[in-house]
Design an enzyme around this catalytic site. Structure first.
Site, mmCIF file in Angstrom:
data_model
loop_
_atom_site.group_PDB
_atom_site.id
_atom_site.type_symbol
_atom_site.label_atom_id
_atom_site.label_comp_id
_atom_site.label_asym_id
_atom_site.label_seq_id
_atom_site.Cartn_x
_atom_site.Cartn_y
_atom_site.Cartn_z
ATOM 1 N N TYR A 28 0.796 -1.237 0.000
ATOM 2 C CA TYR A 28 0.000 0.000 0.000
ATOM 3 C C TYR A 28 0.828 1.287 0.000
ATOM 4 O O TYR A 28 0.272 2.378 0.017
ATOM 5 C CB TYR A 28 -0.936 -0.001 1.216
ATOM 6 C CG TYR A 28 -1.940 -1.138 1.186
ATOM 7 C CD1 TYR A 28 -2.946 -1.171 0.213
ATOM 8 C CD2 TYR A 28 -1.873 -2.187 2.101
ATOM 9 C CE1 TYR A 28 -3.856 -2.212 0.163
ATOM 10 C CE2 TYR A 28 -2.792 -3.230 2.058
ATOM 11 C CZ TYR A 28 -3.769 -3.243 1.088
ATOM 12 O OH TYR A 28 -4.672 -4.265 1.038
ATOM 13 N N HIS A 106 -7.657 1.964 -6.464
ATOM 14 C CA HIS A 106 -7.011 1.104 -5.461
ATOM 15 C C HIS A 106 -5.513 1.303 -5.522
ATOM 16 O O HIS A 106 -4.938 1.335 -6.617
ATOM 17 C CB HIS A 106 -7.356 -0.371 -5.706
ATOM 18 C CG HIS A 106 -8.824 -0.609 -5.681
ATOM 19 N ND1 HIS A 106 -9.541 -0.671 -4.506
ATOM 20 C CD2 HIS A 106 -9.725 -0.718 -6.677
ATOM 21 C CE1 HIS A 106 -10.821 -0.822 -4.797
ATOM 22 N NE2 HIS A 106 -10.964 -0.853 -6.110
HETATM 23 C C1 DQA Z 1 -7.488 -1.559 -1.558
HETATM 24 C C2 DQA Z 1 -7.541 -2.999 -2.057
HETATM 25 C C3 DQA Z 1 -8.552 -3.819 -1.274
HETATM 26 O O1 DQA Z 1 -8.565 -5.154 -1.744
HETATM 27 C C4 DQA Z 1 -8.175 -3.838 0.198
HETATM 28 O O2 DQA Z 1 -9.155 -4.549 0.936
HETATM 29 C C5 DQA Z 1 -7.944 -2.491 0.765
HETATM 30 C C6 DQA Z 1 -7.262 -1.483 -0.049
HETATM 31 C C7 DQA Z 1 -6.361 -0.768 -2.222
HETATM 32 O O3 DQA Z 1 -6.385 0.451 -2.187
HETATM 33 O O4 DQA Z 1 -5.424 -1.391 -2.761
HETATM 34 O O5 DQA Z 1 -8.236 -2.224 1.934
HETATM 35 O O6 DQA Z 1 -8.716 -0.926 -1.872
#
Ligand code: DQA
Length: 155
Positions: A28, A106
């Site tokens: 992330y 995402h």
């Molecule tokens: C997310 C991807 C999702 O699968 C995950 O549950 C998240 C973050 C992303 O920003 O990569 O909490 O939305």
């Protein structure tokens, strides 16, 4: 750009995204949510957007925020609903009500992770989708939304 010509863009983050900076940085990135919001706000200005941020860990609050947007409180929106993306039909139905263009973003590459993350139940009710590009993905989404609002072809 003159302040009165600025458009309002809502940046909505869902469940667990308040923990950015503490979640796995390899997946992330290392920005906190506040840093990410600042990043989007700075780039948003260049596209004529005043960016307003919202985050909640409560699905109903996210739905209510979308209802507010549906009432015309935004010119555009970027949503990252976190894990709700993969199963919340409630968010799907709320997004259906929003007339302003919406981007689903995402940070991680949801297509290349666990099988269950490949499915987005909101994909058919958003205008732009970006994933796997970290904070830069939000900047791409801003540009695409600005193009849509300018009457261009969008993404
Ligand atoms: C997310 C991807 C999702 O699968 C995950 O549950 C998240 C973050 C992303 O920003 O990569 O909490 O939305």
């Amino acid at each position: 750009m003159a302040a009165d010509a600025m458009k309002t863009l809502w940046l909505l983050h869902g469940v667990n995204l308040d923990m950015l900076g503490r979640r796995d940085p390899a997946v992330y990135g290392s920005m906190t949510l506040a840093e990410l919001e600042d990043h989007v706000a700075r780039h948003g200005e260049a596209h004529g957007f005043t960016v307003r941020g919202f985050q909640t860990n409560h699905e109903g609050e996210f739905v209510e925020e979308l209802h507010r947007l549906a009432e015309g409180d935004a010119d555009a929106a970027i949503v990252n609903p976190g894990a709700w993306t993969h199963y919340s039909y409630a968010l799907h139905d709320a997004l259906e009500l929003v007339r302003a263009p919406v981007a689903e973003v995402h940070l991680s590459d949801v297509e290349r992770r666990e099988e269950w993350r490949r499915r987005s139940v909101i994909a058919d009710v958003v205008d732009v989708r970006v994933h796997g590009k970290g904070a830069q993905g939000y900047v791409e989404a801003l540009a695409a939304l600005a193009r849509i609002l300018a009457g261009g072809e969008g993404p």
